[in-house]
Design an enzyme around this catalytic site. Structure first.
Site, PDB file in Angstrom:
ATOM      1  N   GLU A 121      -1.922  -0.048  10.569  1.00  0.00           N
ATOM      2  CA  GLU A 121      -2.207  -0.312   9.073  1.00  0.00           C
ATOM      3  C   GLU A 121      -1.265   0.284   8.187  1.00  0.00           C
ATOM      4  O   GLU A 121      -1.365   1.377   8.159  1.00  0.00           O
ATOM      5  CB  GLU A 121      -3.610  -0.048   8.560  1.00  0.00           C
ATOM      6  CG  GLU A 121      -3.826  -0.238   7.199  1.00  0.00           C
ATOM      7  CD  GLU A 121      -4.959   0.672   6.638  1.00  0.00           C
ATOM      8  OE1 GLU A 121      -5.529   0.113   5.564  1.00  0.00           O
ATOM      9  OE2 GLU A 121      -5.197   1.686   6.883  1.00  0.00           O
TER      10      GLU A 121
ATOM     11  N   ASP B  34      -5.897   3.418  11.651  1.00  0.00           N
ATOM     12  CA  ASP B  34      -6.092   3.382  10.341  1.00  0.00           C
ATOM     13  C   ASP B  34      -4.931   4.373   9.435  1.00  0.00           C
ATOM     14  O   ASP B  34      -4.247   5.049  10.225  1.00  0.00           O
ATOM     15  CB  ASP B  34      -7.241   4.289  10.364  1.00  0.00           C
ATOM     16  CG  ASP B  34      -7.736   4.273   8.505  1.00  0.00           C
ATOM     17  OD1 ASP B  34      -8.208   3.271   8.111  1.00  0.00           O
ATOM     18  OD2 ASP B  34      -7.926   5.463   8.186  1.00  0.00           O
TER      19      ASP B  34
END
Ligand code: CA
Length: 626
Positions: free
Chosen positions: A367, A338
């Site tokens: 990400e 993330d």
């Protein structure tokens, strides 16, 4: 006789006393990671030992070890006396064992802590990661299926279930995913990426899982560590790998560290919120100033997500070990990281190197939500770079292609707009270390679903999905998109992460069985099921090269090809049927052999390459060249 009884009673008395004093001593100390393994590539494990129930600073204790082929490398104090760092060196030939760590204080206070070193599962280090052979199913566990209604509420957790509140917990769990692994497998998915499942004991919005309050425990409202491991095992027996969502940048503001921080510099800006600027560009900007970089990387994501300071060497090591621990414990096939670039840049280099050293074939996808491929590419291993930065990150999420796909299908076609957006983005693949390892997607848990992106137009939706399943990279599909789920198109997270129909007791509409689905939903599901399963056995797609032609007249043509197979994909964006002269594709089609045919993979209709190809309006046709 009396003497024997007295001695026996004395022994019992001593034994009872010993066990009670040991038990209380053990309860006073905790260590993270909670256990470890022998035979790891990394011969050291660094324990973060904690106690707030000892009258002396932990650093005042003499630490010793009763173990075979394990030694204490060093003991490091932190500025909070409730913590110490204990480095264990595990010799390569050490056997699995439970070691006894003893803490002795000059006052006579002695504490004891058992610590288990287990044997690794066979082949653990060489586990295969996910590749372009796979299609990833992204699940929001709270919104997928409620397989165990008894865990919906937990008395020790703050937030209770409320299925009527879009931002609340709806009760979905690990058991719900286990119950539907057969559906996932039959659809043709071969990997599952779940949004985070670790404990999130937050007052609200805890369902999404991105506010970790315990790095080593599954949230009891999702299940348990043991159930998570069982989920991975059953998934693997269904041919499905499991990808864990890992957050290195931040944690939840209710994490116990916020009340008793290991070190005053453990969290950026201490306990006070200072938001990130989200300007990831500053990391690469040749005209940038350090203050801008710090405002981006050291600012908090939101007030409930304190920003971890990965420049702290022991927090950095904690985050390396936490990731390895879950891979090893649960048997994962990969990680999705993330808010990747929000962590410290040098730390990310060290973290990826450490993980790849432990698991050379593991896939980790970062990400980096930028639509600029120069920025996403920077983080992938082997990408050409402007500096000497080292990254071992195998994959990044292809956000540039996601937005390009949406624009390509929605915009009016001019020389600079419309379908050529796809072409332009793929033409920038020279920026990537390996564009075939990128994760490609039309939607995810943080944006409008692809159906509303396509104005709820089924033709445009299917064009997007067919493109994603045949272009280069590793496709990822958001749960529910396989039945064409929509949302209000306003980006509301609680709405776009709606409950999957059929996942709750009493649901009338059921996406798993097909009951009460609309004809359109059934049609979409059937087509995607076919394409996913076709793709599995199509080496030109899973292993082949991509060659494409500049779009002309609203038609985009590309080929996927390798030694044994050639696939031709024709995307016609026009609102009318088109006739395509194949002469332009002579480099890719054996036009000198007029008996060669294009076989439509969906309905087996055949076209000889000597004639013009007729393509229906707003459609993608996929042919095998035979
Ligand atoms: Ca539940």
């Amino acid at each position: 006789m009396q003497l024997i009884i007295k001695r026996l009673l004395l022994l019992v008395f001593i034994a009872l006393n010993l066990s009670s004093s040991l038990a209380s001593a053990q309860g006073k100390l905790s260590a993270e990671p909670p256990h470890w393994w022998v035979g790891m590539a990394h011969e050291q494990v660094e324990l973060l030992v904690y106690s707030n129930d000892v009258p002396y600073p932990l650093g005042e204790f003499n630490v010793s070890l009763s173990a075979d082929r394990v030694k204490i490398e060093n003991v490091i104090t932190l500025d909070n006396p409730h913590y110490i760092i204990l480095n264990l060196f595990i010799f390569p030939d050490a056997s699995s064992q439970t070691i006894e760590i003893t803490f002795s204080h000059a006052s006579g206070e002695t504490l004891s802590m058992p610590y288990t070193l287990s044997a690794r599962a066979p082949g653990s280090a060489d586990r295969a990661g996910f590749t372009a052979k796979d299609v990833i199913y992204l699940i929001a566990p709270d919104r997928f299926a409620n397989g165990d209604t008894t865990n919906d509420n937990n008395e020790t957790m703050l937030e209770k279930v409320d299925r009527n509140y879009k931002g609340g917990r709806h009760g979905g769990d690990i058991q719900g995913m286990i119950d539907h692994l057969d559906y996932i497998s039959q659809m043709g998915f071969t990997q599952v990426w779940t949004m985070p499942l670790l404990e999130n004991d937050m007052q609200k919005y805890s369902y999404h899982g991105y506010s970790t309050t315990d790095f080593f425990e599954i949230d009891p409202r999702f299940g348990s560590n043991a159930l998570y491991r069982e989920f991975v095992e059953i998934a693997q027996s269904n041919g499905i790998g499991v990808i864990k969502d890992v957050i290195l940048n931040h944690m939840g503001s209710n994490h116990p560290w916020m009340k008793d921080m290991p070190s005053s510099d453990w969290i950026n800006h201490g306990t006070t919120f200072k938001g990130t600027t989200h300007t990831r560009e500053s990391l690469h900007d040749p005209h940038s100033v350090q203050a801008d970089i710090d405002e981006f990387a050291k600012g908090w994501f939101v007030p409930t997500m304190p920003d971890m300071n990965q420049q702290h060497p022991h927090l950095a090591q904690y985050l390396i070990q936490y990731a390895i621990w879950w891979i090893e414990y649960a048997g994962l096939s990969g990680l999705r990281v993330d808010t990747y670039s929000y962590s410290d840049k040098q730390f990310l280099s060290n973290w990826t190197q450490a993980l790849i050293r432990e698991y050379p074939n593991l896939t980790i996808v970062g990400e980096e939500w930028s639509v600029n491929p120069a920025i996403t590419a920077y983080w992938q291993a082997d990408s050409p770079r402007y500096d000497d930065y080292v990254s071992s990150l195998p994959s990044v999420m292809d956000f540039p292609l996601q937005v390009a796909l949406s624009q390509a299908l929605l915009e009016e076609d001019t020389w600079a707009t419309g379908i050529r957006k796809i072409y332009d983005t793929l033409a920038s693949d020279f920026l990537y270390g390996d564009p075939y390892k990128l994760v490609v997607f039309g939607d995810n848990h943080d944006m409008n679903r692809i159906m509303p992106q396509m104005n709820n137009d089924e033709s445009l939706f299917m064009m997007a999905m067919k493109f994603l399943l045949t272009t280069r990279g590793i496709p990822q599909i958001f749960y529910g998109t396989e039945i064409g789920m929509s949302d209000q198109g306003d980006g509301d997270h609680g709405i776009l992460r709606a409950d999957f129909p059929g996942g709750w007791p009493g649901d009338v509409v059921n996406g798993f069985t097909g009951a009460e689905l609309s004809e359109r939903e059934k049609r979409i599901q059937k087509q995607l099921k076919f394409l996913l399963n076709w793709r599995k056995n199509t080496p030109a797609i899973t292993d082949g090269k991509l060659t494409h032609y500049f779009p002309k007249d609203g038609i985009y043509v590309y080929f996927r090809h390798h030694e044994q197979q050639r696939i031709m994909v024709v995307l016609n964006k026009n609102k009318s049927k088109q006739s395509l002269d194949l002469a332009r594709f002579k480099e890719m089609l054996p036009l000198e052999q007029p008996s060669i045919e294009l076989v439509n993979i969906e309905n087996n209709s055949r076209f000889t390459i000597s004639q013009d190809l007729s393509i229906p309006a707003q459609s993608v046709m996929i042919f095998e060249v035979k």
